[in-house]
Design an enzyme around this catalytic site. Structure first.
Site: not given
Length: 314
Positions: A129-131
């Site tokens: 998942l994106d940060k």
């Protein structure tokens, strides 16, 4: 070698061949280069006679270290672990994010049981998942689980639903977005919908709620809650797809071109949202070792919950 009078960064790169000119420029910008004890800050200045010192920072370990970072564990057995990743936590170490990642937390929590197929930098990681995207993630603790999960993700045989709070609402209220996604030709750090090239990307979406609906019929709402189901897993897929429909995710500094209405902007500030309002709410799959059907669903995190409450009052 006589270097006095030459441009400083070039002169030092000639004298210290192990360091590139670009590296020297970075070190100068960081205040790591001095002459006779005085820090130098301008790489384009002329080199002068004197004693130069270059303070090299310690080399970072290529192997992530365990860190006692709290984890919200939704499921765990001998083969895999399912967690709820908070916003602001990167999945694994990368340039600019050396530690404090999910990998560091998993190494502490799981110890030597974490799968090593992903390599020393990404043990156990089978998807990301994106940060700044929150939500459900699964990591492999055994090599057989890693191989099995990787096959499921490659075949898109995974249930994945995300909740996004968007500027306006995509039209029609439900549909499928199918495009090619690849690197933007104008900004290589961004992804974009491409007319040719790229990789096929498919997202189903449905508008679950509309906020700040104008009295005039047919006028777009100020914001919306949109559920997105992924059928592929391209980088930034949902963010790019919703932006391509003219309804970027609120708080998205990369793909959220244009500013939301004043009331929405004020709600974002009041909610303390400092990221894209995107949450991986559902993750379902067949356990690659036991064959059990597993499905996990989590509520929106506090920042998105607060923002949704404020939007609903518009």
């Amino acid at each position: 070698m006589t270097v006095a009078g030459q441009r400083l960064d070039k002169a030092l790169a000639d004298v210290v061949p192990d360091l590139s000119r670009a590296r020297i420029q970075t070190l100068i910008a960081e205040g790591a280069v001095s002459r006779d004890g005085a820090v130098l800050t301008n790489g384009s200045s002329k080199a002068a006679v004197g004693t130069y010192a270059i303070a090299l920072p310690p080399v970072a370990s290529a192997t992530p270290l365990p860190q006692a970072i709290p984890l919200t564990v939704l499921f765990e057995d001998a083969d895999l672990i399912v967690i709820e990743k908070p916003p602001g936590m990167a999945a694994h170490p990368a340039p600019g994010t050396a530690d404090g990642t999910l990998v560091n937390a998993l190494l502490y929590h799981c110890g030597a049981s974490l799968s090593g197929i992903g390599g020393v930098a990404r043990p156990g990681i089978v998807h990301r998942l994106d940060k700044d995207t929150s939500g459900v993630m699964v990591a492999a603790k055994s090599d057989r689980a890693h191989a099995g999960l990787s096959k499921l993700f490659a075949a898109h045989d995974i249930e994945r639903t995300y909740i996004a709070l968007t500027r306006g609402a995509p039209s029609p209220e439900r549909g499928r977005i199918e495009t090619q996604i690849g690197r933007s030709s104008s900004d290589r750090k961004k992804m974009a919908v491409l007319k040719a090239g790229g990789r096929n990307a498919v997202t189903d979406y449905i508008v679950q709620a509309r906020y700040g609906v104008p009295a005039k019929a047919g006028t777009a709402p100020l914001a919306a809650r949109v559920a997105c189901t992924l059928h592929t897993g391209r980088t930034h897929q949902i963010r790019v797809h919703l932006a391509s429909k003219g309804s970027p995710i609120l708080g998205d500094a990369v793909y959220g071109s244009g500013s939301p209405a004043g009331a929405v902007k004020a709600s974002i500030a009041e909610a303390g949202l400092t990221r894209q309002a995107l949450h991986a709410a559902v993750l379902g799959f067949v356990h690659p070792v036991t064959g059990d059907a597993l499905r996990f669903e989590t509520a929106l995190p506090p920042d998105m919950q607060t923002l949704e409450t404020l939007l609903a009052a518009l």
